[in-house]
Design an enzyme around this catalytic site. Sequence first.
Site, short mmCIF file in Angstrom:
data_model
loop_
_atom_site.label_atom_id
_atom_site.label_comp_id
_atom_site.label_asym_id
_atom_site.label_seq_id
_atom_site.Cartn_x
_atom_site.Cartn_y
_atom_site.Cartn_z
N MET A 81 0.86 -1.22 -0.01
CA MET A 81 -0.07 0.00 0.01
C MET A 81 0.85 1.31 -0.03
SD MET A 81 -3.14 -1.25 2.66
CE MET A 81 -3.85 0.42 2.52
N HIS A 82 0.26 2.30 -0.40
CA HIS A 82 0.66 3.74 -0.11
C HIS A 82 1.79 4.00 -1.08
CE1 HIS A 82 -1.31 2.95 3.57
NE2 HIS A 82 -0.29 2.47 4.29
N ASP A 240 -2.73 -4.90 0.23
CA ASP A 240 -2.30 -6.02 0.96
C ASP A 240 -2.81 -6.54 2.21
OD1 ASP A 240 -0.93 -4.25 2.36
OD2 ASP A 240 1.15 -5.10 1.95
#
Length: 512
Positions: A81-82, A240
């Site tokens: 992520m991110h 995830d």
Amino acid sequence: MPLLLGIDIGTSGTKVVIINENGDVLGSALGAYTLHTPHPNWAEQDPEDWWKATAAAIRKACESGRVDPAQIGAVGLSGQMHGLVLLDENNEVLRPAILWCDQRTAAECRWITEAVGEKRLRELTCNLALTGFTAPKVIWVRDHEPRIYDRIRKILLPKDYIRFRLTGEYTTEVSDASGTLLFDVKNRGWSKAVIDILGIREEWLPRCYESPEVAGRVTRQASRETGLREGTPVVGGGGDQAAGAVGSGVVKPEVMSVTIGTSGVVFAHVQQPVLDPEGRLHTFCHAVPGEWHVMGVTLGAGGSMRWFRDALCQTEVAVGHCAGMDPYDLITAEAEQAEPGCEGLVFLPYVAGERTPYPDPNARGVFFGLSLRHTKAHLARAVMEGVAFSLRDCLELVRDLGVSATQVRISGGGARSRLWRRIIADVFGIPLVTVNVTEGPAYGAALLAGVGTGVYESVVDACEKTIKPASTTQPDPLDAERYEGYYDLYRSLYPKLKSGFDKAASLIVRRR
């Protein structure tokens, strides 16, 4: 019945799994790539490496399972992520992706907090500005790489870049979008208020779907590169953690999870968005449509053990290579020789900074209490215990919200260690359950693909038909009591060391 393909764009590599409607894994493959740290606190990867690894892993998974790619009826995506991927008007990647574990954006987080207002930011996004999130990375590029910023035409997350390469579509889904700090988590859509305040163009952002919805189809070019049938539907998938929760059956309020991957996560399903009063937990949309989750994150869980292996265990690595053994098994066997508490040796697993409960990019790993009696066995066990203590911090915050569960499931690479499961059970003081599936987010992504194409009626239905409890690790009452004292010691260390962490950070001179 068509087969289902799940893809997980991880930090160290891409994992691909192929399953049938019963949830049986027919084929799987891994494709590795490199993490780059060109400066202190930086973490970057080349998105082209993700794509090459993904295309190769899809073909290898089909070969390993003797699966004709034409049998694959749907694809699901998951990933770290991110991360920030920037595309120009020709869909070329403008710079290396800035990853979730990158810590360069402390100043940008402060600017965002001041620009929006801390209280309003939490009202709009359900979260505080943290260095791992996507929006601060965009602001960093604006402030430090203005020529690149001026060329931005699309902002994508890691798995959604792979979706773009598969489908030609600029799309994402709610669970991953929740971690951008640009998303209205309560209302499950982009926050126009935050986007406007930060000066980010709304047209840069991808269209957002629920996780099981079909969000594109495999193009002719992607078909040539991966072997997948042209027109194969690709569903939204999940970040995830949300996809991993689906892959562990954590899709109902009564089930909670603990995951030990590169990072460590305590994850709890909730049916309404709930917030930690101090913003120490994340509140995100779940991959279950119309529901949410809260989670606490230890940035350096498996990452701490990987550091220990690479820095101090070259003998174990060499022996493992010669004997065909996993060096982690050798390290764990050594760690079992040390007693619980490691004779006062405590490890703080802040090797990548920390997020929960201390959102501090300057925090660093520490061995506290070293003596002449301590051996490598003590060091190894202390790393495992320190991660368990950090995850206990996350669990306590979840409990403080009044969120409880009748079952806690453990997953991730670290959960394969019997010793680590036992340590966490003792530190938590509760039983931990493993399940029959160990493929993680890629498996959850495959299930979401099945939901989106009618193989399963719902996410809950998919999990109930495929995922079952496998084993239970019970806490030892005596060791659990002993760990209470060590946990109190662990908790006392960060407040005393914080000023030292900040001082050390100010002394580091970055050369560019």
